[in-house]
Design a protein around this motif. Structure first.
Motif, PDB file in Angstrom:
ATOM      1  N   ILE A 174      71.475  46.682   5.692  1.00 29.34           N
ATOM      2  CA  ILE A 174      71.805  45.346   6.033  1.00 29.34           C
ATOM      3  C   ILE A 174      73.117  45.633   6.651  1.00 29.34           C
ATOM      4  CG2 ILE A 174      72.126  43.187   5.262  1.00 29.34           C
ATOM      5  CD1 ILE A 174      70.153  43.673   2.969  1.00 29.34           C
ATOM      6  N   ALA A 175      73.335  45.014   7.683  1.00 30.41           N
ATOM      7  CA  ALA A 175      74.763  45.323   8.411  1.00 30.41           C
ATOM      8  C   ALA A 175      75.216  43.974   8.581  1.00 30.41           C
ATOM      9  CB  ALA A 175      74.863  46.716   9.357  1.00 30.41           C
ATOM     10  N   GLY A 176      76.412  43.760   8.580  1.00 28.98           N
ATOM     11  CA  GLY A 176      77.139  42.665   9.357  1.00 28.98           C
ATOM     12  C   GLY A 176      77.950  42.957  10.128  1.00 28.98           C
ATOM     13  N   GLY A 177      78.244  42.646  11.436  1.00 29.10           N
ATOM     14  CA  GLY A 177      79.346  42.846  12.335  1.00 29.10           C
ATOM     15  C   GLY A 177      79.717  44.220  12.452  1.00 29.10           C
ATOM     16  N   TRP A 228      68.287  45.216   9.029  1.00 26.37           N
ATOM     17  CA  TRP A 228      68.601  43.819   9.444  1.00 26.37           C
ATOM     18  C   TRP A 228      70.090  43.931   9.754  1.00 26.37           C
ATOM     19  CZ3 TRP A 228      64.766  45.239   6.571  1.00 26.37           C
ATOM     20  CH2 TRP A 228      63.608  44.933   6.672  1.00 26.37           C
ATOM     21  N   TYR A 229      70.501  43.565  11.085  1.00 23.97           N
ATOM     22  CA  TYR A 229      71.845  43.581  11.625  1.00 23.97           C
ATOM     23  C   TYR A 229      72.426  42.114  12.084  1.00 23.97           C
ATOM     24  CZ  TYR A 229      75.177  45.020  15.154  1.00 23.97           C
ATOM     25  OH  TYR A 229      76.592  45.342  15.671  1.00 23.97           O
ATOM     26  N   GLU A 242      60.746  47.513  16.607  1.00 23.72           N
ATOM     27  CA  GLU A 242      60.838  46.315  15.601  1.00 23.72           C
ATOM     28  C   GLU A 242      61.107  46.851  14.056  1.00 23.72           C
ATOM     29  OE1 GLU A 242      56.659  45.250  15.182  1.00 23.72           O
ATOM     30  OE2 GLU A 242      56.711  44.407  17.166  1.00 23.72           O
ATOM     31  N   ARG A 243      61.601  48.122  13.750  1.00 15.88           N
ATOM     32  CA  ARG A 243      62.124  48.393  12.630  1.00 15.88           C
ATOM     33  C   ARG A 243      63.512  47.990  12.596  1.00 15.88           C
ATOM     34  NH1 ARG A 243      60.898  54.743  12.447  1.00 15.88           N
ATOM     35  NH2 ARG A 243      61.356  54.333  14.835  1.00 15.88           N
ATOM     36  N   VAL A 244      64.271  47.395  13.652  1.00 13.24           N
ATOM     37  CA  VAL A 244      65.408  46.773  13.776  1.00 13.24           C
ATOM     38  C   VAL A 244      65.351  45.382  13.796  1.00 13.24           C
ATOM     39  CG1 VAL A 244      67.862  46.821  14.840  1.00 13.24           C
ATOM     40  CG2 VAL A 244      66.571  48.897  14.440  1.00 13.24           C
ATOM     41  N   SER A 245      65.898  44.523  13.193  1.00 18.00           N
ATOM     42  CA  SER A 245      65.902  43.148  12.973  1.00 18.00           C
ATOM     43  C   SER A 245      67.132  42.718  13.414  1.00 18.00           C
ATOM     44  CB  SER A 245      65.432  42.407  11.810  1.00 18.00           C
ATOM     45  OG  SER A 245      65.171  41.078  11.940  1.00 18.00           O
TER      46      SER A 245
END
Length: 317
Positions: A115-118, A141-142, A161-164
């Motif tokens: 899970i990454a933000g910015g 999830w980015y 699709e593994r990256v949302s």
């Protein structure tokens, strides 16, 4: 870990590229062309910019021992490091670096939730590549404010699709209740990003098995337990000196004033530069780095912010 030595060298900026709105990537090479130390996903380096020393996660290829890559978001309201990078550094400039250092290592697991933000995507990017190479199951999830300000989307597109991707102005926030509502004993969660995202993920992982969640913060996390601010005697075992850390003075400050060399950078307990072995005494941990298991061991501490539950500490300095 003793803080009195670390790899330090001059690097040349091979390239400086705008990779998203307000985000530049620096590709760095050792100034004399020698190999750079190897690193693993989660590692960061100190970029020493005159009066500013700032930590940036390595986001390139860990197998490339001649190039390091970092990405820096412009923060007009920050402490000045990002503005120095954006406004003054140019390709072919030489800057001083220290590291790498890793307090956010990727542990072996059958499955990962990233899970990454910015700009928090920077340490996660090589983790995704490592998980893929290891044959693990994973998903990323980015989140970001706008798609145009989210770096590395082109790199991540190869994973399908593994990256949302969740630009807030398009899709709203990540549904953490659904994502993290079902604890999975075979899964590790890795999260990096702004404080509110980390706090939200931490809250939802409370029911997960111990040590499932691993986070890296940009700023110090909140503390709910009372701090111990009594006067403190600090014995520096290798230097043969004893210093006093009064309630208004950090251990780091007291050690530096005594003339004992110690590496430090953030002074907020988030970078790990001042990590020091504890030989005797019981630290009052106030950093945002050590895991609960590492805190219970009480064999190391971040002396820029942490104090002591005992009136005397003996440190490996």
């Amino acid at each position: 870990m003793s803080t009195c030595s670390a790899f330090e060298t001059d690097v040349r900026i091979e390239s400086k590229d705008l990779i998203a709105d307000g985000v530049v990537a620096l590709t760095l090479r050792e100034a004399d062309g020698r190999p750079l130390p190897r690193w693993a996903p989660g590692a960061h380096i100190d970029l020493m910019l005159g009066e500013h020393t700032r930590q940036y996660s390595l986001c390139g290829d860990p197998g490339d021992d001649h190039r390091w890559r970092v990405a820096v978001r412009r923060e007009p309201g920050g402490r000045g490091g990002s503005l120095e990078v954006h406004d003054h550094l140019r390709a072919d400039d030489v800057v001083r670096v220290r590291g790498p250092r890793n307090h956010f290592p990727l542990r072996p697991a059958a499955r990962y939730l990233f899970i990454a933000g910015g700009i928090g995507i920077t340490p996660i990017l090589p983790m995704v590549a490592a998980a893929e190479a290891a044959g693990a199951r994973w998903g990323l999830w980015y989140a970001g404010r706008r798609r145009s300000g989210m770096p590395f989307l082109d790199d991540l597109a190869a994973y399908g699709e593994r990256v949302s991707v969740h630009p807030r102005d398009e899709t709203g926030r990540i549904d953490l209740d659904t994502l993290l509502g079902d604890p999975r004993p075979d899964t590790l969660v890795y999260c990096c990003g702004p404080g509110p995202l980390i706090e939200a993920v931490t809250k939802r992982c409370a029911a997960w098995p111990p040590q499932s969640l691993h986070v890296e913060r940009f700023a110090a996390g909140s503390r709910t337990e009372p701090a111990v601010d009594a006067p403190l005697e600090v014995v520096l075992a290798r230097s043969g000196r004893t210093v006093a850390a009064t309630p208004d003075r950090s251990i780091l400050s007291a050690v530096e004033q005594a003339g004992v060399p110690v590496l430090s950078a953030c002074a907020e307990g988030v970078c790990g530069t001042c990590e020091t072995f504890v030989l005797d005494g019981l630290p009052d941990h106030r950093d945002s780095i050590l895991t609960e298991a590492e805190r219970r061991a009480n064999d190391r501490m971040m002396i820029c912010v942490s104090r002591s539950h005992t009136p005397r500490l003996v440190l490996d300095l």
